[in-house]
Design an enzyme around this catalytic site. Sequence first.
Site, PDB file in Angstrom:
ATOM      1  N   SER A 410       0.812  -1.217   0.000  1.00 32.20           N
ATOM      2  CA  SER A 410       0.000   0.000   0.000  1.00 32.20           C
ATOM      3  C   SER A 410       0.846   1.268   0.000  1.00 32.20           C
ATOM      4  O   SER A 410       0.327   2.358  -0.214  1.00 32.20           O
ATOM      5  CB  SER A 410      -0.920   0.019   1.222  1.00 32.20           C
ATOM      6  N   HIS A 431      -2.784  -3.050  -5.628  1.00 35.92           N
ATOM      7  CA  HIS A 431      -3.151  -2.653  -4.275  1.00 35.92           C
ATOM      8  C   HIS A 431      -4.664  -2.775  -4.101  1.00 35.92           C
ATOM      9  O   HIS A 431      -5.428  -1.922  -4.566  1.00 35.92           O
ATOM     10  CB  HIS A 431      -2.675  -1.220  -4.006  1.00 35.92           C
ATOM     11  N   GLU A 443      -5.830  -0.286  -7.105  1.00 35.09           N
ATOM     12  CA  GLU A 443      -4.770   0.637  -7.517  1.00 35.09           C
ATOM     13  C   GLU A 443      -3.688  -0.178  -8.219  1.00 35.09           C
ATOM     14  O   GLU A 443      -3.072  -1.064  -7.622  1.00 35.09           O
ATOM     15  CB  GLU A 443      -4.197   1.347  -6.276  1.00 35.09           C
ATOM     16  N   ASN A 481      -3.169   6.590  -0.609  1.00 37.69           N
ATOM     17  CA  ASN A 481      -2.579   6.730   0.720  1.00 37.69           C
ATOM     18  C   ASN A 481      -1.647   7.921   0.835  1.00 37.69           C
ATOM     19  O   ASN A 481      -1.453   8.471   1.918  1.00 37.69           O
ATOM     20  CB  ASN A 481      -1.852   5.442   1.110  1.00 37.69           C
TER      21      ASN A 481
END
Length: 696
Positions: A410, A431, A443, A481
């Site tokens: 991540s 991800h 992702e 993130n």
Amino acid sequence: MDTAQYEIKGDVAVINLNNPPINGLGLSLRRGIIAGVERAQEDAAVRAIVLIGTDRAFSGGADIKEFGTPKSSQEPNLLTVIRIVESSSKPVIAAISGACMGGGLELALGCHFRIARPDAQIALPEVKLGILPGAGGTQRLPRVVGLDTALNMIVSGNPVAAAKLKDTALFDDMVEGNLAEAALAFARKVIDENRPLKRVRDMRINEPGGEAYLAFARNTVAATTKHFPAPLKCVEAVTAAFAKPFDEGMKIEREAFVWLMNTPESRALRHAFIGERAAAKIPDVPSDTPTRKIERVAVIGAGTMGGGIAMNFLNAGIPVVLLEMKQEALDRGIATIRKNYENSVKKGKLSSEKLEQRMALLTSTLSYDEIGSADLVIEAVFEDMGVKEQVFTRLDQVMKPGAILASNTSTLDMNRIAGFTKRPQDVVGLHFFSPANVMRLLEIVRAEQTGKDVLATVMQLAKTIKKVGVVSGVCDGFIGNRMLKFYRNQANALLDEGASPQQIDRALEKWGMAMGPFRMGDLAGLDIGWAVRKRQYAENPGMKRSVIADRLCELGRFGQKTGKGWYRYEAGKRDALPDAEVDEIIKAARAEAGVTPRKISDEEIVERCMFALVNEGARILEEGIAARASDIDMVYLTGYGFPAHRGGPMLYAETVGLPNVVEKMRRFAAMPGADKAFWTPASSLVCMANSGESFS
């Protein structure tokens, strides 16, 4: 290519709709339909007209290629097409298979007769774009299927199989076998029997209790769709179909349609609709790029994430081999997968037969040597570069040539991970978001040497497993993130300055977020973010520390899984309860920092958190980490609980006005004790604000 092909079959004119992939009613097709109908009218030998599409679609409605262009409303518009079809002196028969949705269904309702295959999908999905049917759908559909069925279809926008509407006046015949032949036979039957032309607009809705039903529906819809005005407007339009003459109802429908088109909610939903399709297009990867076959998948790690990832492929009918280091962990992971499926069976979402079919596709192993034949391997192990290195070094040894090696990391550097192998062109980040079998976002992290065929393959695979794939470049945290770090930065800063976790969560949830940052942290597990922060502290010693969050973790308060985090949780329950211990930790941290808490408004909370997201999103675009602003919005809409009616952080910034965003950021920078560097607007944001340009 002619989008409406005209041919004569004896005394029947057949107009074949041919605008792939779903016969979108673009300008060319609209013109072609009118030309065909007028040509048939002028031919004395023609006694009936058939409109027919392909097996895939009669028509899926508006042509997405014309969204936002003048062609979408240019004459002849759909209202004109339907008027000409409906006023034809010769019977017009719609022969329906595949998708018959939106404007396609409205066109069919304008025909005098309709026949359909039982599995044809019938829908008026406009509400999902924040609008309502604008070419008579709200007026004609209730006249043929009744108020209850019509209102449910229009307000939900969900498709219904034609077979379920067999006994309504919507269809004159249900057809098995060759639809074209059946349509010709039906047309000749209409001719031979000299059937009168049926115009749906002339039908009446005779339903005792209709007023009471509509009043109940209005109250129910108003209570359940508070962020979206379209469903309630749908009820008003259907009410007009029941209570007023057709032409008056059409006027009410049209006024509502035009009004809704100009609402921010509709703009947001249309933006998401187009953005999801745009995300699938990788600028430098041609659409005809060859893809690799993915017929068997291996997943490393049978924990919550690994099990969820495996379920995606099992659901799509793709065999999975699950690898763990210990039998106990493997057994626990397989048991969790079965339990998840059993819960779906209990809820009526899955049959017992399907459960067993999916579990039969799952095998397990404790040995890397038994996964080497997989076409794709995804690791879902601990988020530590040393652990990733061990895994990828081993994968490089055992996986067959041409296998795709994927990491579920991540935050970590995919270029470094790819460097642990001798085949960096085969390495990509995939991800998934927790719970991986539920969340729609995937992702796709593109490392420097990731092959274009690998990107094309995993993007195609995302569709197969019903995910929204969004490509990200390599940076710490990728798109989602990385931005979340800045969002949380402001949540923590607001906490330091005087707001409580409850107030911050409540303000953002009231604004529309599915969950506030502190509740979300407790759900995900505070130890995950703590591990990332410790790595970042080591890499960047000057980085400002999240003192309060770190102290909670030092006390073992990791969220729901430990019963304590930012909130406390009673055994077996997920209710987030305020905790006096947390209040004392916050109070002590403020005192140590010499901060006197102040009263903070909900408006300031929302603006600071949102504009922090926007500013970092602008930087991500500047760096080329994301290809387009709508990709960022898709990440937040499908992976982070961002409210659909806001359209994503970048569209929200445009809605507020980029000059206003920049001006507010400068105000925040000028506040006492503010982090001026944090609130420095991205250069592209300033340029767009000054020039009047926008992200889109």
